[in-house]
Design a protein around this motif. Structure first.
Motif, short mmCIF file in Angstrom:
data_model
loop_
_atom_site.label_atom_id
_atom_site.label_comp_id
_atom_site.label_asym_id
_atom_site.label_seq_id
_atom_site.Cartn_x
_atom_site.Cartn_y
_atom_site.Cartn_z
N LYS A 144 0.85 -1.19 0.00
CA LYS A 144 0.00 0.00 0.00
C LYS A 144 0.89 1.24 0.00
N LYS A 145 0.34 2.30 -0.50
CA LYS A 145 1.16 3.47 -0.76
C LYS A 145 1.82 4.01 0.50
N ASN A 146 3.08 4.31 0.36
CA ASN A 146 3.86 4.71 1.51
C ASN A 146 4.73 5.89 1.06
N HIS A 147 4.53 7.03 1.68
CA HIS A 147 5.31 8.18 1.27
C HIS A 147 6.32 8.59 2.32
N LYS A 148 6.71 7.64 3.12
CA LYS A 148 7.69 7.98 4.15
C LYS A 148 9.09 8.06 3.57
N SER A 149 9.92 8.83 4.26
CA SER A 149 11.31 8.99 3.84
C SER A 149 12.21 8.88 5.06
N CYS A 150 13.48 8.78 4.81
CA CYS A 150 14.44 8.70 5.90
C CYS A 150 15.64 9.58 5.58
N ILE A 151 16.09 10.32 6.58
CA ILE A 151 17.34 11.06 6.44
C ILE A 151 18.31 10.53 7.49
N LEU A 152 19.43 10.05 7.03
CA LEU A 152 20.47 9.56 7.94
C LEU A 152 21.57 10.60 8.05
N LEU A 153 21.82 11.04 9.27
CA LEU A 153 22.94 11.96 9.50
C LEU A 153 24.11 11.10 9.94
N TRP A 154 25.07 10.94 9.05
CA TRP A 154 26.18 10.00 9.31
C TRP A 154 27.40 10.75 9.83
N MET A 155 27.84 10.34 10.99
CA MET A 155 28.94 11.03 11.69
C MET A 155 30.22 10.21 11.54
N GLY A 156 30.89 10.39 10.42
CA GLY A 156 32.07 9.57 10.12
C GLY A 156 33.22 9.79 11.09
N GLY A 157 33.78 8.69 11.55
CA GLY A 157 34.93 8.76 12.45
C GLY A 157 34.60 8.25 13.85
N LEU B 114 7.75 16.20 9.13
CA LEU B 114 8.45 15.37 10.11
C LEU B 114 7.72 14.06 10.41
N GLU B 115 6.39 14.13 10.36
CA GLU B 115 5.61 12.92 10.62
C GLU B 115 5.97 11.78 9.68
N ASP B 116 6.33 12.14 8.45
CA ASP B 116 6.63 11.11 7.45
C ASP B 116 8.12 10.97 7.17
N THR B 117 8.93 11.67 7.96
CA THR B 117 10.37 11.59 7.72
C THR B 117 11.09 11.09 8.96
N CYS B 118 11.72 9.94 8.85
CA CYS B 118 12.52 9.41 9.95
C CYS B 118 13.89 10.05 9.92
N LEU B 119 14.34 10.49 11.07
CA LEU B 119 15.71 11.00 11.17
C LEU B 119 16.53 10.01 11.99
N VAL B 120 17.73 9.75 11.54
CA VAL B 120 18.64 8.89 12.30
C VAL B 120 19.99 9.58 12.35
#
Lengths: 424, 586
Positions: free
Chosen positions: A45-58, A321-327
């Protein structure tokens, strides 16, 4: 003679090209690999969620940012401050303190990979490096699951901003991250060619390409054709406007911070708005073996605080924000013990990551570490558990199984368990 | 076809990269036209020859080829798979050019190979690439690029304030490979080098660039990790801080190995007369080391256990062999001692054999190739051991090793997958069985050099300037990870940024230019039918004649371009350069 290759009347070029791509995709389907077997139909079923990963290298020192131990031997000089959530964070993150009602900290991450390359791979895939299988990373897995539900998307579904991210593993190069700099400028995008001529060249190219694929010389050739298709899509797409971060008002640029990571976060927001399911923004420089507190206070934390708080607030104000996961995470964190060079070394046994948005509950601290920061108190969580939780938040079924052509079933997120405390 | 070449009014420089006179080319081409079957056989639907080699041909080959073949045959039987037939000879020719000298063959090199009708023409070709003067420079350049990337990465020397002189590193390596210096000699020179990093400075020793950025910071831990990983295939970096659960190496071993580098420093040499203390180059030196206990006669180092306890380490090799503890260089030169101990280690042999095997065959005996620890499974361990000790017995002659590998069954096999070996696909997680050649992408350096040859580009400038131009172009693909260890990766990996570069990049624009003086322009000016010109393009780019459908598409392009031959050639050449058949080594 040529006329049969010209776009039919009434069909614009973009539309025509997408038909061409579809036709060529049919030819080689028998060679496709890593096809995803969806066990549960409800994920379709239709899913319009997204994800933004903030990657902290090191490997950022999470006990100096999210899980402070002021007044202890290991604690370092930073103080903890109260936030809009039910938890405290570092005094050098004042702007994030106002956004913490949207975010939750998992303070009981416990992993075993304290080498950069191994840790980066493990945290990106949920699997430890394996000589025999290349596993797909977050961006590849999640864009693979979500992109099929948004056929209108013409730009790459997995964008890596300012960094390399991790590869697509057995999903193949067509799921590789599209790497761009934080300015959003994309090299070699201008074709400077008349409309029809691009189509004609494409047909000539596909003629050579397809004959060679038919010789069965390996699945990499099939992947090459898919990447070509995506490249043609992108050349002709109006959705590429999403990358024009330069067009943002000055005020927004200032708010995120006029540095690579700040502009990268702003770009990530634009991409999510345009329907890109996965964006990863890279901030390196956390490998602080020496002089850690000076580096954090004067350099890394101000950059992080500004950009991350702006992103959370901006997404929230736009109703995204409701549809965007932040990590927020790195490959591991740093030794609680401060070394002789006033630095901290690699430490994976007890550390923190931050999540928010999407289906996550905000404002909570989940799990805890011992007073000296060296051990997890209570249940420890792994990369697999985190990945499973992000999948859950994105509405991706944890029953999703990838089957490689050699018949080996691989469960999404390596059978990690959802961290229930993150959900209301 | 012959007419095209004969009447072509090529600028004199167009063939300068090859010394063969036009007359010879004409002769070769005439031969081709009169007996076109050799190129026709290059077409892909040809029935392929039996993989079983005739014994008469084997006689000339080194015994190691037989050892590889025998091991493969039994491994295929054990795994119930059958090898693909041998690759078509002309395709194989392209493969061996790419792997040995880093570029595809030119039109006339293809023709030269096709003309040779002898049964041992493959061995002849390999020996020619390895032995003839006309290839020495390209051979040395290719392996210099490969090893520069191994030793200092694609970014080494490009960063601000770097102590590395990339040109110096390349010069040293070019000389090594031009002279075919024995591999063990190269290793000992790299590990023990002292002198300056920059060509033209007093005391220049290009080998110093390997360690110039690895000995100063963090007590030489990067030198420790790089030397053990690259030359011994031992991954020790994790044990710097703790005992690794899956690695036999313990923390103590890391610091004992590290102690070998503690006399070494890279001293900054500033630009003469500059007030801003701009670093011009570096000098790598060995200095007396007093040890962290301030007792030079017994110079020790300290490291911390996880629980905060401090322990002591003195220099000791991976096998436990200790050397004198003195920190005085006049008494014990620690890096020299390390070099000697490395020369005795069987890991030295295995690490290079594995690296070379993977270079030619796509995968090594272990994955990754630079992890030979006991925790990491090895495929065909007996063969691996035997080749390694044979390589030592062959005095570390890399050219011999190249012959062994390129003449062996796995390298001769077609990249076409059959129903009997479809399960052999290492990219899907199987350990490699080498039952067919694994199709893989050219790297960026190979693409750059191949375009230069295919378009007969008259690139101006000295060798160093050309190398500089290539490196500047390469930089767009390098992505660094944010760690202290300088880890990096490349976007020249088959993803969209690479495709965009091949669609629109400057290099491609140059390659498909029809401006006066360009290769395509010359072709337009010359006589010859359209189909002859198309044939020239596909041979130059793909080493084969065009297929009927390609001729057809070219004719349609001709119509679409309103009979502008230049425009049509441009479109076709663009399509060829962007095709899988061009960009992959197969």
């Amino acid at each position: 003679m040529w006329s049969r290759f010209a776009p039919p009347a009434g069909m614009d070029r973009r539309h025509f090209l997408s038909h061409m791509a579809g036709a060529s995709a049919l030819l080689g389907s028998s060679m496709s690999l890593g096809h995803s077997l969806r066990v549960h139909a409800e994920t379709l079923k239709k899913n319009h969620k997204s994800c933004i990963l903030l990657w902290m290298g090191g490997g950022p020192s999470s006990m100096d940012i999210w899980d402070l131990k002021p007044g202890t031997d290991n604690g370092g000089p930073f103080k903890a401050i109260s936030t809009s959530g039910d938890l405290q964070i570092c005094e050098h993150m004042p702007l994030m303190a106002k956004q913490m009602h949207h975010m939750s900290i998992i303070r009981s991450m416990s992993t075993r990979e304290a080498d950069h390359n191994r840790g980066r791979y493990y945290m990106h895939t949920g699997y430890v490096p394996d000589a025999n299988v290349d596993y797909p990373s977050y961006g590849a897995v999640m864009s693979h699951e979500l992109a099929s539900q948004r056929p209108e998307l013409e730009i790459p579904p997995f964008v890596s901003i300012g960094g390399a991210s991790e590869g697509p593993g057995f999903l193949g190069m067509s799921w590789a991250p599209f790497s761009v700099s934080s300015t959003g400028r994309i090299r070699n995008l201008e074709m400077k060619l008349e409309n029809d001529r691009l189509t004609q060249r494409r047909i000539a190219l596909e003629t050579i390409e397809n004959s060679f694929i038919a010789q069965k010389r390996g699945s990499v050739l099939e992947d090459h054709r898919k990447v070509l298709g995506k490249t043609f899509d992108l050349l002709t797409s109006v959705q590429m406007k999403a990358f024009d971060v330069e067009k943002e008002p000055e005020e927004a640029k200032e708010r995120y911070g006029k540095n690579g990571f700040g502009q990268g976060c702003l770009l990530a927001r634009r991409l999510v708005e345009a329907g890109v399911p996965f964006a990863e923004v890279d901030l390196g420089g956390w490998d602080n073996h020496q002089g850690i507190f000076r580096t954090l206070e004067n350099d890394r934390l101000p950059v992080l605080d500004k950009a991350m708080s702006a992103l959370v607030e901006d997404l929230s104000q736009r109703g995204l924000l409701e549809d965007t996961c932040l990590v927020w995470m790195g490959e591991f964190a740093r030794t609680p013990r401060i070394n002789a060079d006033a630095g901290r070394d690699h430490w994976a046994r007890a550390w923190s990551v931050v999540v928010g948005g999407g289906g996550f509950q905000g404002g909570k601290a989940v799990g805890a570490t011992s007073t000296d920061g060296t051990e997890v108190v209570g249940e420890p969580y792994s990369s697999e558990d985190l990945m499973a939780s992000v999948c859950h938040a994105l509405g991706i079924s944890l029953e999703t199984t990838f089957t490689s052509r050699n018949g080996r079933p691989m469960k999404i997120a390596n059978s990690g368990k959802v961290i229930k405390d993150l959900f209301g | 076809m012959a007419r095209i070449i004969q009447k072509r009014n090529l600028p004199p420089s167009a063939f300068t990269f090859r010394s063969v006179a036009v007359v010879v080319i004409v002769a070769v081409l005439t031969l081709l036209i009169s007996a076109p079957n050799e190129w026709v056989r290059a077409a892909d639907d040809e029935p392929v020859k039996s993989a079983v080699r005739k014994d008469s041909k084997r006689a000339k080959l080194p015994v190691q080829v037989g050892k590889i073949d025998a091991s493969m045959v039994s491994s295929w039987a054990d795994n119930h798979i059958k090898p693909s037939p041998h690759e078509d000879d002309v395709k194989w020719c392209r493969r061996v050019f790419l792997d040995v000298i880093g570029r595809i063959p030119s039109y006339d090199e293809f023709a030269e190979f096709a003309k040779d009708k002898s049964s041992d023409r493959k061995l002849t070709l390999v020996n020619r690439l390895l032995g003839e003067d006309r290839y020495t420079e390209e051979y040395a350049n290719h392996w210099s690029s490969v090893w520069t990337n191994i030793l200092i990465g694609r970014n080494g020397g490009m960063e601000n304030r770097s102590l590395i002189n990339r040109a110096g590193m390349q010069k040293y390596l070019r000389d090594c490979f031009a002279l075919n210096k024995p591999y063990n000699d190269m290793v000992i020179e790299l590990v023990t080098a002292t002198g300056t990093t920059k060509p033209g400075t007093e005391g220049f020793n290009g080998a110093t660039n390997f360690l110039a950025m690895k000995v100063n910071e963090e007590n030489g831990t990067q030198a420790t990790a790089a030397v053990s990983r690259i030359f011994l295939g031992l991954q020790v970096q994790c044990t710097q801080c703790h005992n690794h659960p899956f690695n036999q190496w313990k923390q103590q071993k890391f610091w004992e190995f590290n102690a070998f580098f503690r006399q070494s420093r890279a001293l900054r040499k500033y630009v003469a007369g500059s007030t801003g203390r701009d670093v011009d180059h570096a000098e790598v030196v060995n200095q007396d080391f007093s040890g962290e206990g301030r007792r030079p006669e017994q110079a020790e180092i300290y490291y911390q256990l996880r629980n905060g306890l401090t322990k002591v380490a003195y220099p000791a090799f991976v096998d436990g062999t200790e050397i004198g503890k003195s920190g005085y260089v006049s008494q014990v030169n620690r890096r020299d001692e390390l070099g000697k101990l490395m020369m005795e280690s069987p890991f030295l042999d295995k690490a290079i054999v594995n690296r070379m095997w993977a270079h030619f065959l796509g995968y090594g005996f272990t994955k990754p190739i630079d992890d030979l620890g006991p925790h990491n499974p090895t495929s065909q361990p007996e063969l691996f051991e035997e080749l390694s000790s044979d390589f030592r017995a062959a005095s570390y002659d890399l050219k011999q090793l190249i012959v062994w590998i390129t003449m062996s069954q796995p390298y001769l096999l077609s990249s076409k997958i059959t129903k009997d070996n479809v399960s052999d696909e290492p990219s899907l997680g199987e350990s490699p069985k080498f039952s067919h050649f694994y199709t893989r992408q050219m790297n960026a350096e190979q693409l750059f050099q191949s375009l230069a040859v295919a378009t007969q580009a008259n690139r101006k400038g000295s060798l160093e300037e050309q190398q500089k131009k290539r490196e500047d172009w390469m930089r767009q693909f390098v992505v660094a990870f944010g760690t202290d260890e300088g880890d990096e990766t490349t976007t020249f990996n088959g993803s969209i940024p690479q495709s965009l570069m091949l669609f629109n990049g400057d290099l491609i624009r140059e390659a498909i230019s029809i401006e006066a003086g360009s290769w395509l322009h010359a072709m337009v000016q010359n006589k010859g039918t359209v189909s002859e010109k198309i044939q020239y393009l596909t041979i130059a780019g793909l080493g084969r004649k065009p297929r009927p459908e390609e001729v057809n598409v070219a004719q349609q392009l001709m119509a679409a371009r309103k009979n502008d031959v230049g425009g049509m050639l441009q479109d076709m050449w663009w399509a060829i350069l962007n095709s899988n058949e061009f960009i992959f080594n197969h």
